[in-house]
Design an enzyme around this catalytic site. Structure first.
Site, short mmCIF file in Angstrom:
data_model
loop_
_atom_site.label_atom_id
_atom_site.label_comp_id
_atom_site.label_asym_id
_atom_site.label_seq_id
_atom_site.Cartn_x
_atom_site.Cartn_y
_atom_site.Cartn_z
N GLU A 62 -6.79 4.58 7.94
CA GLU A 62 -6.63 6.01 7.65
C GLU A 62 -7.91 6.58 7.03
OE1 GLU A 62 -2.95 5.54 5.51
OE2 GLU A 62 -2.01 4.93 7.40
N HIS A 75 -9.43 1.04 4.99
CA HIS A 75 -8.16 1.25 5.67
C HIS A 75 -8.37 2.16 6.88
CE1 HIS A 75 -4.07 2.47 6.51
NE2 HIS A 75 -3.69 1.38 5.87
N LYS A 132 0.14 4.24 -0.26
CA LYS A 132 -0.48 5.43 0.35
C LYS A 132 -0.25 6.67 -0.54
CE LYS A 132 -0.16 3.15 4.80
NZ LYS A 132 -0.06 3.23 6.25
N GLY A 184 2.68 2.34 10.88
CA GLY A 184 3.61 3.45 10.72
C GLY A 184 4.31 3.85 12.02
N ASN A 237 0.87 -1.18 0.00
CA ASN A 237 0.00 0.00 0.00
C ASN A 237 0.90 1.23 0.00
OD1 ASN A 237 -1.79 2.05 0.48
ND2 ASN A 237 -2.40 1.36 2.53
N SER A 257 3.71 -2.03 10.34
CA SER A 257 5.16 -2.00 10.53
C SER A 257 5.87 -3.30 10.12
CB SER A 257 5.51 -1.63 11.97
OG SER A 257 5.06 -0.31 12.26
N GLU A 282 -5.08 -5.00 10.53
CA GLU A 282 -4.06 -3.98 10.77
C GLU A 282 -4.37 -3.27 12.09
OE1 GLU A 282 -2.15 -2.79 6.73
OE2 GLU A 282 -3.80 -1.44 7.13
P1 13P Z 1 3.19 0.47 7.72
O1 13P Z 1 3.72 -0.82 7.11
O2 13P Z 1 3.90 1.68 7.23
O3 13P Z 1 3.05 0.36 9.19
O4 13P Z 1 1.68 0.63 7.15
C1 13P Z 1 0.81 -0.45 7.23
C2 13P Z 1 -0.41 -0.13 6.46
O5 13P Z 1 -1.18 0.73 6.84
C3 13P Z 1 -0.65 -0.86 5.22
O6 13P Z 1 -1.93 -0.64 4.74
#
Ligand code: 13P
Length: 253
Positions: free
Chosen positions: A97, A95, A12, A173, A10, A213, A167
């Site tokens: 976010e 997601h 982002k 992150g 992803n 992560s 997740e």
């Molecule tokens: P990170 O791997 O940067 O923690 O992000 C995970 C994520 O949100 C994947 O959709």
């Protein structure tokens, strides 16, 4: 039944079109030697047409990070599913976010899942608890409700079009991962809830990814957990070497 491992990146809100093409090229080259692992990348919308053209002969899957459930209309800034048909194989929905920053409800996400399956695109439905939920012992209830709401209009026969991604929000992150045991336990609970919502066959065959992560240093141990079928990767998907190292680790399981 053995479920095929999936390593999904992803990206982002990262990478210009030019940078996305370079990264896509690196991922395709690095993942090439490991055909047993399914590999998918989720760039920004604007990079999709160029990547779709570049990857036309590749086995790499291409996905979108979001979509609106309406066919078209007055939704400024949104992308509809008919615009993605023929361009992508998969769509990430729900997601954390989108849920937390853009205020998407579980009900709205359920509408998106329904609309995505109507277009014969694979849904990657994300679920996960906040740290307060975990500390209060509410992980299973929160994640269970997200699964139920997200899949409320999906029949068992359609579940081959659904991939789930667990997740934990506190691991995204942050450099904190769920322990392999936490990931396995919560994904196992999700599987048990699929057995209740559908049947044992659905629970056994649906792929459930871990995200939060993931990097080449921690993936092997998490990937070895029985219930974990792959990873949804943010930060480490932005470097072709790191991302394809995850593919290599999954291929060696
Ligand atoms: P990170 O791997 O940067 O923690 O992000 C995970 C994520 O949100 C994947 O959709």
């Amino acid at each position: 039944m053995a479920r095929q491992q999936l390593i999904a990146g992803n990206w982002k809100m990262n990478k210009t079109i030019e940078e996305a093409l370079a990264l896509g090229e690196g991922v395709a080259a690095g993942a090439g030697p490991y055909p047993a692992v399914e590999v998918a990348i989720f760039p920004t919308f604007v990079a999709l047409p160029a990547l779709a053209a570049m990857l036309a002969d590749s086995t790499l899957k291409l996905g979108a990070q979001n979509a609106h459930p309406a066919e078209s209309g007055a939704f400024t800034g949104e992308i509809a599913l008919p615009m993605l048909v023929g361009l992508v194989d998969m769509v990430i929905l729900g997601h954390s976010e989108r849920r937390a920053i853009f205020g998407e409800s579980s009900e709205f996400i359920g509408d998106k899942v329904r609309a995505t399956l109507d277009k014969d695109l694979t849904t990657v439905l994300c679920v996960g608890e906040q740290l307060e939920d975990r500390n209060a012992g509410n992980t299973d209830a929160v994640v269970g409700a997200q699964v139920r709401d997200g899949l409320r209009a999906v029949a068992a026969a359609e579940m081959p079009g659904v991939i789930l991604a667990y997740e934990p929000v506190w691991a995204i992150g942050t450099g904190l991962t769920a322990s392999p045991e936490q990931a396995d336990e919560t994904i196992g609970t999700i599987r048990a809830s699929l057995a209740e919502l559908y049947d044992g066959d659905v629970a056994d065959t649906v792929r459930i990814l871990y995200g939060g992560s993931v990097n080449p240093g921690n993936w092997d141990e998490i990937a070895r957990q029985e219930n974990v079928d792959g990873a949804l990767v943010g930060g480490a998907s932005l470097k072709a070497e790191d991302f394809t190292e995850l593919v290599r680790i999954s291929a060696a399981l």
